[in-house]
Design an enzyme around this catalytic site. Structure first.
Site, PDB file in Angstrom:
ATOM      1  N   CYS A 147     -19.490   2.907   8.084  1.00 54.78           N
ATOM      2  CA  CYS A 147     -18.797   2.202   9.154  1.00 54.78           C
ATOM      3  C   CYS A 147     -17.513   2.998   9.395  1.00 54.78           C
ATOM      4  O   CYS A 147     -16.638   3.046   8.526  1.00 54.78           O
ATOM      5  CB  CYS A 147     -18.479   0.770   8.720  1.00 54.78           C
ATOM      6  SG  CYS A 147     -17.431  -0.115   9.880  1.00 54.78           S
ATOM      7  N   ARG A 187     -18.567  -1.720  17.376  1.00 53.04           N
ATOM      8  CA  ARG A 187     -17.913  -2.997  17.068  1.00 53.04           C
ATOM      9  C   ARG A 187     -16.612  -3.156  17.848  1.00 53.04           C
ATOM     10  O   ARG A 187     -15.696  -2.329  17.727  1.00 53.04           O
ATOM     11  CB  ARG A 187     -17.616  -3.079  15.563  1.00 53.04           C
ATOM     12  CG  ARG A 187     -17.006  -4.414  15.129  1.00 53.04           C
ATOM     13  CD  ARG A 187     -16.762  -4.431  13.625  1.00 53.04           C
ATOM     14  NE  ARG A 187     -17.998  -4.225  12.890  1.00 53.04           N
ATOM     15  CZ  ARG A 187     -18.845  -5.194  12.564  1.00 53.04           C
ATOM     16  NH1 ARG A 187     -18.581  -6.433  12.871  1.00 53.04           N
ATOM     17  NH2 ARG A 187     -19.950  -4.914  11.896  1.00 53.04           N
ATOM     18  N   CYS A 228       0.176  -0.106  10.346  1.00 51.12           N
ATOM     19  CA  CYS A 228      -0.324  -1.104   9.398  1.00 51.12           C
ATOM     20  C   CYS A 228       0.741  -2.046   8.838  1.00 51.12           C
ATOM     21  O   CYS A 228       1.808  -1.609   8.394  1.00 51.12           O
ATOM     22  CB  CYS A 228      -1.040  -0.394   8.251  1.00 51.12           C
ATOM     23  SG  CYS A 228      -1.918  -1.553   7.176  1.00 51.12           S
ATOM     24  N   CYS A 281       0.433   4.577   7.026  1.00 47.06           N
ATOM     25  CA  CYS A 281      -0.224   4.410   8.326  1.00 47.06           C
ATOM     26  C   CYS A 281       0.717   3.638   9.263  1.00 47.06           C
ATOM     27  O   CYS A 281       1.083   2.487   8.980  1.00 47.06           O
ATOM     28  CB  CYS A 281      -1.538   3.662   8.165  1.00 47.06           C
ATOM     29  SG  CYS A 281      -2.560   4.357   6.847  1.00 47.06           S
ATOM     30  N   CYS A 284     -19.773  -5.417   2.986  1.00 43.56           N
ATOM     31  CA  CYS A 284     -19.044  -4.218   3.415  1.00 43.56           C
ATOM     32  C   CYS A 284     -17.711  -4.240   2.671  1.00 43.56           C
ATOM     33  O   CYS A 284     -17.141  -5.321   2.486  1.00 43.56           O
ATOM     34  CB  CYS A 284     -18.799  -4.284   4.922  1.00 43.56           C
ATOM     35  SG  CYS A 284     -17.764  -2.938   5.542  1.00 43.56           S
ATOM     36  N   CYS A 307       0.838  -1.201   0.000  1.00 45.76           N
ATOM     37  CA  CYS A 307       0.000   0.000   0.000  1.00 45.76           C
ATOM     38  C   CYS A 307       0.869   1.246   0.000  1.00 45.76           C
ATOM     39  O   CYS A 307       1.889   1.308   0.683  1.00 45.76           O
ATOM     40  CB  CYS A 307      -0.913  -0.005   1.225  1.00 45.76           C
ATOM     41  SG  CYS A 307      -2.047   1.386   1.249  1.00 45.76           S
ATOM     42  N   CYS A 360     -16.992  -8.635   4.979  1.00 44.02           N
ATOM     43  CA  CYS A 360     -16.281  -7.359   4.791  1.00 44.02           C
ATOM     44  C   CYS A 360     -14.991  -7.606   4.015  1.00 44.02           C
ATOM     45  O   CYS A 360     -14.132  -8.356   4.478  1.00 44.02           O
ATOM     46  CB  CYS A 360     -15.911  -6.752   6.129  1.00 44.02           C
ATOM     47  SG  CYS A 360     -17.305  -6.543   7.225  1.00 44.02           S
TER      48      CYS A 360
HETATM   49  N1  SAM Z   1      -6.847   0.747   3.088  1.00 44.20           N
HETATM   50  C1  SAM Z   1      -8.114   0.958   3.640  1.00 44.20           C
HETATM   51  C2  SAM Z   1      -8.165   2.089   4.628  1.00 44.20           C
HETATM   52  O1  SAM Z   1      -7.160   2.468   5.167  1.00 44.20           O
HETATM   53  O2  SAM Z   1      -9.260   2.597   4.855  1.00 44.20           O
HETATM   54  C3  SAM Z   1      -8.717  -0.263   4.257  1.00 44.20           C
HETATM   55  C4  SAM Z   1      -7.949  -1.253   5.052  1.00 44.20           C
HETATM   56  S1  SAM Z   1      -7.414  -0.747   6.676  1.00 44.20           S
HETATM   57  C5  SAM Z   1      -6.522  -2.160   7.104  1.00 44.20           C
HETATM   58  C6  SAM Z   1      -8.864  -0.680   7.696  1.00 44.20           C
HETATM   59  C7  SAM Z   1      -8.682  -0.225   9.117  1.00 44.20           C
HETATM   60  O3  SAM Z   1      -8.145  -1.275   9.882  1.00 44.20           O
HETATM   61  C8  SAM Z   1      -7.763   0.930   9.384  1.00 44.20           C
HETATM   62  O4  SAM Z   1      -8.370   2.157   9.147  1.00 44.20           O
HETATM   63  C9  SAM Z   1      -7.430   0.758  10.851  1.00 44.20           C
HETATM   64  O5  SAM Z   1      -8.346   1.478  11.649  1.00 44.20           O
HETATM   65  C10 SAM Z   1      -7.585  -0.730  11.064  1.00 44.20           C
HETATM   66  N2  SAM Z   1      -6.267  -1.350  11.307  1.00 44.20           N
HETATM   67  C11 SAM Z   1      -5.302  -1.572  10.396  1.00 44.20           C
HETATM   68  N3  SAM Z   1      -4.219  -2.103  10.959  1.00 44.20           N
HETATM   69  C12 SAM Z   1      -4.482  -2.216  12.280  1.00 44.20           C
HETATM   70  C13 SAM Z   1      -3.731  -2.686  13.404  1.00 44.20           C
HETATM   71  N4  SAM Z   1      -2.495  -3.124  13.271  1.00 44.20           N
HETATM   72  N5  SAM Z   1      -4.332  -2.671  14.615  1.00 44.20           N
HETATM   73  C14 SAM Z   1      -5.583  -2.210  14.754  1.00 44.20           C
HETATM   74  N6  SAM Z   1      -6.338  -1.744  13.735  1.00 44.20           N
HETATM   75  C15 SAM Z   1      -5.795  -1.744  12.505  1.00 44.20           C
HETATM   76 FE1  SF4 Z   2      -2.911   1.153   3.363  1.00 40.97          FE
HETATM   77 FE2  SF4 Z   2      -2.929  -0.054   5.728  1.00 40.97          FE
HETATM   78 FE3  SF4 Z   2      -3.180   2.579   5.609  1.00 40.97          FE
HETATM   79 FE4  SF4 Z   2      -5.223   1.029   4.724  1.00 40.97          FE
HETATM   80  S1  SF4 Z   2      -4.475   1.179   6.820  1.00 40.97           S
HETATM   81  S2  SF4 Z   2      -4.359   2.830   3.720  1.00 40.97           S
HETATM   82  S3  SF4 Z   2      -4.025  -0.703   3.901  1.00 40.97           S
HETATM   83  S4  SF4 Z   2      -1.366   1.400   4.961  1.00 40.97           S
END
Ligand code: SAM
Ligand code: SF4
Ligand code: DTB
Length: 332
Positions: free
Chosen positions: A191, A263, A63, A60, A131, A56, A100
């Protein structure tokens, strides 16, 4: 008692005062609000599938899927339709009512959106709610997803606007609000929630919940994640959040957004059964079910079923839209 009114004007001081209540008073208040709109013994269950994993472009800091960090995750292209259908069928057979699908994109291309739309159509055809979480959307893309019959779009605010830059630098908090607006205007259920335990302070947690509850319409679903610490990401090694502070945050979310599903999301593998039970008491009424979240582990389905049995919790049945009902002849 008259039903708790749906407010969109919570002040930060009011929210901080809720957080500061004695624990028992806070939980009593949350549970009282919860019972005005929901069956307290019913929980909605959804299953997640990562349909496109890793690589990606966003940064973040929590992530596993960001290309900026070496987390050892194996990247995968967009899954073929038949694999997605098979996973959805398995989730349905195990009692999940919503499927989802998550993709590690900054935003989907229109070509990718076509493929995701085929997935949504197929999963709805199985009689499940759908979702997706695909990153930022334009208004037109949101409209297309709505036309495909998408039920929910997940797009988290993640944290307070003030703390946002400590976690993500490749987009802004306002970008998130813009996509949420497109989703809402398209008529898709929203959501949106966040993550706790990223090093934010209590004011950040209150501010995040304030932003969510002061949206023009509350999100129908509010995922509260506890950070799953991923080796290789900047947030690996962060101080963990106290589990009772986590429960308090669930309770405050419930009070601020009385009609929303709250949730209990990522992080349950690190929580005791007792902490999860307190989260349900505080008003959480949906979870992710099945052994996998997107790239990390979730509790075993059997363990969750045993916990539900011990707590006398029932799963909520799916509420199918009229155009989704599979008709099987006269009298059905
Ligand atoms: N890329 C898309 C986005 O950022 O909206 C969708 C996927 S992202 C993995 C969805 C959500 O999962 C993130 O916004 C975050 O809140 C949650 N998430 C991701 N990694 C996480 C982690 N290591 N621990 C807890 N929540 C996490
Ligand atoms: Fe990409 Fe992970 Fe951020 Fe979603 S949460 S935008 S998958 S880096
Ligand atoms: C949400 O708020 N939590 C889910 C879902 N929305 C997409 C994702 C949690 C991901 C946890 C880390 C992982 O498995 O990669």
């Amino acid at each position: 008692m008259s039903a708790a009114e749906l407010r969109h004007d919570w002040s930060l001081d009011e929210i901080r005062a809720l957080f500061a209540l004695p624990f028992n008073d806070l939980l009593f208040r949350a549970q009282s609000v919860h019972r005005q709109y929901f069956d307290p013994n019913q929980v909605q269950v959804s299953t997640l599938l990562s349909i496109k994993t890793g690589a990606c472009a966003e940064d973040c800091a929590y992530c596993s899927q960001s290309a900026k960090y070496d987390t050892g995750l194996e990247r995968e292209k967009l899954l073929p339709l038949d694999e997605v259908i098979a996973a959805a069928q398995t989730a349905k057979d195990k009692g999940s009512t919503r499927f989802c699908m998550g993709a590690a994109w900054r935003n989907p291309t229109d070509k990718n959106l076509d493929k995701v739309i085929d997935m949504i159509t197929a999963v709805r055809g199985l009689g499940m709610e759908t979702c997706v979480t695909l990153g930022m959307l334009t208004g037109t893309q949101a409209q297309r997803l709505r036309e495909a019959g998408l039920d929910y779009y997940n797009h988290n605010l993640d944290t307070s606007p003030e703390f946002y830059g400590n976690v993500i630098t490749t987009r802004t908090f306002q970008d998130r609000l813009d996509t949420l607006k497109h989703v809402r205007e398209a008529g898709i259920n929203v959501c949106s929630g966040g993550i706790l335990g990223m090093g934010e302070n209590g004011t950040d947690r209150a501010r995040m919940l304030q932003e969510l509850s002061n949206l023009e319409q509350h999100p129908e679903s509010v995922p509260i994640n506890m950070l799953v610490q991923i080796e290789g990401t900047p947030l690996y090694g962060s101080d963990t959040i106290d589990s009772l502070e986590f429960v308090r945050s669930i309770a405050v979310a419930r009070i601020l957004m009385p009609k929303s599903y709250v949730r209990l999301s990522a992080g349950r593998t690190d929580m005791s059964d007792e902490t999860q039970a307190l989260c349900f008491l505080a008003g959480a009424n949906s979870i992710f079910y099945g052994e996998r979240l997107l790239t990390t582990d979730n509790p075993d389905a059997d363990h969750d079923q045993q916990l539900f049995d011990r707590l006398g919790i029932n799963r909520q049945e799916v509420e199918l839209a009229a155009d989704q009902q599979v008709c099987c002849g006269a009298g059905t």
